[in-house]
Design a protein around this motif. Structure first.
Motif: not given
Length: 275
Positions: A72-75, A106, A108-110, A143
């Motif tokens: 994802p964009e951010k983890t 958060f 669609t991030n993980q 997410g």
């Protein structure tokens, strides 16, 4: 007799579809409710050890996650909360993973939590229930929340309670069962039994301890590892080691992914890292 501490709820599901909800309230009263059937939207409030009302949880269907995710964009990655509620919650708030009311923000991030919620502290249940709740909220938002099994999950559920606070064993004793038995038929116990031990996210591999050469030489595939650890989760150390050299005994031993400490095992190497 010492008073019971705030704890729970433990939702114990029976084969006939009924459920037993066990908790201890702020007045040290043991609440033990039986439900002939489980409402599809069964929900409850979670309280911290100091009596603070934290958040509501609604139970949802549970199954093993895929072992591999797209990056994802951010983890946001953390590990070893060890029942320290204030630390765990403050990290997630500071990282803008959750809002002030403990809701997922958060997108669609993980979020990846690499094990060890059990032991040392007094807020095991609030942390597990928050992860459980966020898992569904993240999924609904596109997410993902990933919780991986750590060595303290394998210790406690295998009845090695050397680091477990008395409030937990005292409740189990009061109910006439072992602490792992309190977990085994529970909603969170079922959820833990379907969590992975190794997860790949994009180009990154997450595991609680590490991957030894001995592990790599055995040429396991990741889904197999995840299944073997789950199969042995509620077994004692003696039961896991019944067949020496088996895949099951290997996974829970020194060179397995839950326990391997090869990166810091040599005193000389360890000292050179910290000086």
């Amino acid at each position: 007799i010492e008073k019971l501490s705030i704890d729970g709820p433990y939702l114990l599901k029976a084969d006939d579809g009924s459920m037993r909800a066990i908790s201890v309230d702020g007045k040290s009263r043991l609440l033990d409710k039986h439900y002939k059937s489980i409402p599809t939207t069964f929900s409850f409030e979670v309280f911290s050890d100091n009596g603070e009302r934290l958040f509501p949880v609604t139970i949802h269907s549970v199954s093993r996650p895929e072992w591999k995710d797209v990056q994802p964009e951010k983890t946001f990655v953390l590990s070893d909360p060890h029942a320290n509620w204030s630390c765990f919650a403050s990290l997630l708030k500071a990282g803008k993973v959750i809002d002030a009311d403990y809701n997922w923000i958060f997108g669609t991030n993980q979020l990846v939590i690499i094990g060890d919620v059990f032991d040392r502290g007094v807020d095991v249940l609030p942390i597990y229930w928050l992860i459980y709740k966020l898992e569904k909220e993240a999924e609904d938002a596109g997410g993902k929340v990933t919780f991986l099994i750590g060595n303290h999950e394998t210790m406690v559920l295998g009845n090695d309670l050397r680091y477990t606070k008395k409030k937990y064993t005292q409740l189990a004793d009061t109910l006439g069962m072992t602490y792992p038995e309190l977990w085994q038929k529970s909603e969170l116990g079922h959820w833990l039994k379907t969590r992975n031990s190794i997860q790949v996210v994009g180009d990154n591999l997450f595991v609680h301890a590490g991957l030894s050469k001995e592990f790599l030489d055995r040429n396991y595939d990741i889904p197999t590892v995840n299944e073997i650890v789950s199969d042995g989760l509620f077994l004692t150390k003696k039961e896991r080691n019944a067949d020496k050299g088996s895949d099951l005994s290997f996974m829970f031993a020194t060179y397995g992914p839950i326990w391997y400490r090869g990166m810091v095992r040599s005193a000389d190497k360890y000292l050179s890292l910290i000086h």
